[in-house]
Design a protein around this motif. Structure first.
Motif, mmCIF file in Angstrom:
data_model
loop_
_atom_site.group_PDB
_atom_site.id
_atom_site.type_symbol
_atom_site.label_atom_id
_atom_site.label_comp_id
_atom_site.label_asym_id
_atom_site.label_seq_id
_atom_site.Cartn_x
_atom_site.Cartn_y
_atom_site.Cartn_z
ATOM 1 N N SER A 15 0.824 -1.203 0.000
ATOM 2 C CA SER A 15 0.000 0.000 0.000
ATOM 3 C C SER A 15 0.857 1.250 0.000
ATOM 4 N N ALA A 16 1.889 1.274 0.844
ATOM 5 C CA ALA A 16 2.740 2.448 0.925
ATOM 6 C C ALA A 16 3.508 2.674 -0.373
ATOM 7 N N TRP A 17 3.996 1.584 -0.977
ATOM 8 C CA TRP A 17 4.754 1.703 -2.223
ATOM 9 C C TRP A 17 3.898 2.286 -3.339
ATOM 10 N N PRO A 37 -2.665 1.824 -15.533
ATOM 11 C CA PRO A 37 -2.390 1.089 -16.762
ATOM 12 C C PRO A 37 -3.043 -0.271 -16.773
ATOM 13 N N GLU A 38 -3.711 -0.571 -17.874
ATOM 14 C CA GLU A 38 -4.423 -1.830 -17.983
ATOM 15 C C GLU A 38 -3.479 -3.028 -18.022
ATOM 16 N N ASP A 39 -2.228 -2.792 -18.405
ATOM 17 C CA ASP A 39 -1.309 -3.919 -18.519
ATOM 18 C C ASP A 39 -0.446 -4.081 -17.272
ATOM 19 N N GLU A 40 -0.846 -3.472 -16.172
ATOM 20 C CA GLU A 40 -0.114 -3.633 -14.914
ATOM 21 C C GLU A 40 0.025 -5.121 -14.608
ATOM 22 N N SER A 41 1.250 -5.590 -14.373
ATOM 23 C CA SER A 41 1.459 -7.000 -14.064
ATOM 24 C C SER A 41 1.356 -7.214 -12.557
ATOM 25 N N ASP A 462 -10.557 -3.325 -10.545
ATOM 26 C CA ASP A 462 -9.571 -2.577 -11.307
ATOM 27 C C ASP A 462 -8.264 -2.620 -10.532
ATOM 28 N N ASN A 463 -7.184 -2.264 -11.188
ATOM 29 C CA ASN A 463 -5.825 -2.400 -10.664
ATOM 30 C C ASN A 463 -5.706 -2.048 -9.182
ATOM 31 N N PRO A 464 -5.751 -3.042 -8.301
ATOM 32 C CA PRO A 464 -5.715 -2.740 -6.865
ATOM 33 C C PRO A 464 -4.296 -2.541 -6.344
ATOM 34 N N GLN A 465 -4.169 -1.781 -5.280
ATOM 35 C CA GLN A 465 -2.903 -1.730 -4.559
ATOM 36 C C GLN A 465 -2.599 -3.087 -3.949
ATOM 37 N N TYR A 466 -3.604 -3.700 -3.392
ATOM 38 C CA TYR A 466 -3.523 -5.100 -2.996
ATOM 39 C C TYR A 466 -4.938 -5.635 -2.908
ATOM 40 N N LEU A 467 -5.061 -6.929 -3.042
ATOM 41 C CA LEU A 467 -6.333 -7.613 -2.872
ATOM 42 C C LEU A 467 -6.044 -8.931 -2.186
ATOM 43 N N SER A 468 -6.545 -9.095 -0.967
ATOM 44 C CA SER A 468 -6.299 -10.292 -0.172
ATOM 45 C C SER A 468 -7.589 -11.090 -0.034
ATOM 46 N N LEU A 469 -7.499 -12.405 -0.233
ATOM 47 C CA LEU A 469 -8.666 -13.281 -0.205
ATOM 48 C C LEU A 469 -8.394 -14.478 0.682
ATOM 49 N N PHE A 470 -9.441 -14.894 1.416
ATOM 50 C CA PHE A 470 -9.335 -16.116 2.202
ATOM 51 C C PHE A 470 -10.733 -16.639 2.524
ATOM 52 N N ASP A 471 -10.892 -17.958 2.344
ATOM 53 C CA ASP A 471 -12.101 -18.651 2.800
ATOM 54 C C ASP A 471 -13.379 -18.068 2.199
ATOM 55 N N VAL A 472 -13.303 -17.652 0.939
ATOM 56 C CA VAL A 472 -14.471 -17.078 0.270
ATOM 57 C C VAL A 472 -15.159 -18.178 -0.537
ATOM 58 N N GLU A 473 -16.431 -18.401 -0.264
ATOM 59 C CA GLU A 473 -17.182 -19.427 -0.982
ATOM 60 C C GLU A 473 -17.822 -18.807 -2.217
ATOM 61 N N THR A 508 -2.772 -13.167 -1.584
ATOM 62 C CA THR A 508 -2.628 -11.722 -1.702
ATOM 63 C C THR A 508 -2.121 -11.402 -3.102
ATOM 64 N N LEU A 509 -2.869 -10.592 -3.813
ATOM 65 C CA LEU A 509 -2.500 -10.133 -5.146
ATOM 66 C C LEU A 509 -1.981 -8.714 -5.026
ATOM 67 N N ARG A 510 -0.832 -8.456 -5.654
ATOM 68 C CA ARG A 510 -0.263 -7.107 -5.596
ATOM 69 C C ARG A 510 0.564 -6.863 -6.848
ATOM 70 N N PRO A 511 0.826 -5.605 -7.175
ATOM 71 C CA PRO A 511 1.616 -5.319 -8.377
ATOM 72 C C PRO A 511 3.025 -5.902 -8.274
ATOM 73 N N ALA A 512 3.511 -6.380 -9.403
ATOM 74 C CA ALA A 512 4.870 -6.892 -9.438
ATOM 75 C C ALA A 512 5.858 -5.748 -9.228
ATOM 76 N N PRO A 513 6.956 -6.017 -8.534
ATOM 77 C CA PRO A 513 7.973 -4.960 -8.360
ATOM 78 C C PRO A 513 8.452 -4.444 -9.718
#
Length: 518
Positions: A15-17, A37-41, A462-473, A508-513
């Motif tokens: 988030s800070a980065w 950018p739509e092509d954010e990896s 859309d391009n999140p700073q981070y997206l964390s998922l757990f135990d979602v049905e 946890t999904l986050r942008p590649a360095p």
């Protein structure tokens, strides 16, 4: 309340980065650039779900908000006999706001004279006290036992109290009557309504600019409503919205030095109000177990720096134009739980304009024309155990909002996504970016709950700073192709589902360095 400490350090680092790289508004009045950018990896990490688990929030105890406690508040107010007079409206703080500019003409025309008001100057008065002391049937008429019609505005002065108990007060639309309090107002097992004398019936809504009677409790006032009915009040004029609790303007309050207005609204019905409830800079207001029917613009609408509100156990239905429950403008540290918001013109519940540190829990939000719950430019909020069913748009929308916690929510049969993280450029709107700065960023943690049979899919961002998922049905996809992730989730869909379902781990999904070429 700050939920960021509950996130794993890696999420905060991400988030800070991205905050440093995203061009977030610095409050200077310049909107954040719309760069996503739509092509954010993206990369994702698999880790133990224990890092994301947390305890259910402890909700406020509602037992103290009772008829007995309202009586206790009444006993604390001065109980000397009420003193009532007819006076000119000019110079009475509770009325001054309604005489500004062209508004003064409204009362000159309706009263056929210099504007006057019924003023409760001191002590504690009932409607019968007011009627007897005025002793003028053209100003206040007793229509039947316990039923009174006021043909002038009524002002309650600082230190004075008006008590309506088991009685009905009708406010004449034609004569411009309304009720404004700078002191104490208690409506107990009574009725307050706008009245159209020409039709000998209620002042039903006609147009947003057409005057209707209203109630406003100003800075320093205390408002208590229990077991009562309020109907046919309010129009689209500042602080005349229907039932309002609002601080005086900054300039006026510099002179008056009033504390924040407060009050309790309990087990009552609000029907055909322009705003079922509106507040500005109010504190510690409790709105509990009420029914809001057929509001015009919004149902329950706390605004502008109102703090520590409790909105619980209410049913809000049939709002014509906008939202059932609409929290906007740095309304912080509040609790919205156990409400039912359904069949409203737009969304069921919305938090907007930097409203943060709120808990939205155990609400049932269904059959609304917009989203179930929307977070618009409002970071750092917790949504827990809500049920979002058959709303025309998303179950939950998180727009330009970061560090949002979504725990144990159920989104079923919604018209687009179960949960949608959205980046939206607001630079072409009339938004005041100095007053309402925001970050062009979205980040959220989704733990537990069910996302099922939503038309566009269970989850997208859309391009999140981070997206964390757990135990979602996730069940019963709305498309023949099965569960499909859109946006940043899509490229890693198989691996994400494997980690969540087969490994029962968190993701946890986050942008590649970013790699420097220097």
């Amino acid at each position: 309340m700050n939920f960021q400490h509950l996130l794993a350090p890696v999420f905060l680092m991400a988030s800070a980065w991205l905050h440093a790289a995203s061009g977030a508004s610095d409050g200077s009045g310049t909107p954040p650039p719309a760069v996503a950018p739509e092509d954010e990896s993206y990369v994702f990490e698999v880790q133990s779900g224990d890092l994301l688990n947390r305890e259910r929030p402890t909700l406020p105890d509602l037992s103290r908000f009772s008829a007995q406690q309202i009586e206790a508040h009444l006993r604390q107010r001065p109980d000397a006999p009420g003193i009532v007079r007819i006076e000119r409206m000019v110079g009475i703080p509770a009325l001054d706001d309604f005489l500004e500019g062209e508004q003064a003409r409204e009362w000159v025309i309706r009263q056929f004279s210099f504007p006057k008001a019924i003023v409760i100057k001191a002590g504690r008065a009932t409607l019968e006290d007011v009627y007897r002391q005025i002793n003028n049937g053209r100003v206040m008429e007793r229509l039947a036992e316990g039923v009174y019609l006021a043909r002038l505005p009524i002002a309650i002065m600082q230190g004075a109290t008006l008590v309506i108990r088991g009685e009905t007060l009708r406010l004449s639309e034609e004569r411009g009557a309304f009720l404004a309090s700078d002191g104490g107002f208690f409506l107990i097992n009574g009725r307050l309504e706008g009245w159209r004398e020409a039709a000998n019936g209620p002042a039903t809504y006609q147009a947003s600019e057409a005057f209707r009677p209203f109630y406003t409790g100003w800075g320093g006032s205390e408002t208590f409503v229990h077991g009562s009915e309020l109907a046919h009040l309010g129009y689209n004029m500042t602080k005349s919205y229907g039932f309002s609790v609002a601080q005086y303007s900054e300039d006026d309050n510099a002179i008056l030095q009033r504390s924040a207005p407060t009050g309790w609204l309990i087990e009552s019905g609000f029907t055909d109000l322009y705003f079922g409830f509106y507040s500005s800079q109010a504190e510690d207001v409790a709105i509990i177990n009420n029914l809001y029917r057929n509001s015009i613009a919004n149902g329950i609408d706390p605004h502008d720096h109102s703090q520590r509100l409790i909105i619980a156990g209410n049913e809000v239905r049939g709002t014509r134009e906008n939202h059932g429950i609409f929290i906007s403008g740095q309304v912080n540290g509040s609790w919205i739980f156990g409400n039912r918001s359904h069949h409203n013109g737009r969304s069921g519940i919305v938090l907007a304009r930097q409203s943060s540190g709120n808990v939205v829990a155990d609400n049932v939000v269904s059959d609304n024309q917009g989203d179930g719950i929307g977070l618009y430019e409002s970071p750092d909020n917790l949504l827990w155990g809500n049920r979002l069913i058959k709303n025309q748009s998303n179950g939950i929308r998180v727009r330009n909002s970061t560090d949002v916690l979504l725990y144990r929510n159920v989104a079923l049969l919604n018209g687009t996504y179960g949960i949608f993280g959205q980046l939206k450029d607001l630079s072409d709107t009339d938004r005041d970016f100095a007053e309402d700065a925001y970050r062009f960023a979205v980040s959220m943690t989704v733990v537990g709950g069910k996302l099922a049979a939503n038309a566009s899919g269970p989850l997208a961002s859309d391009n999140p700073q981070y997206l964390s998922l757990f135990d979602v049905e996730m069940r019963f996809p709305g498309t023949e192709g099965g569960i499909q992730f859109d946006g940043a989730l899509g490229i890693h869909q198989s691996a994400i589902l494997d980690a969540l379902i087969n490994q029962q781990q968190a993701v946890t999904l986050r942008p590649a360095p970013r790699v420097s070429l220097n």
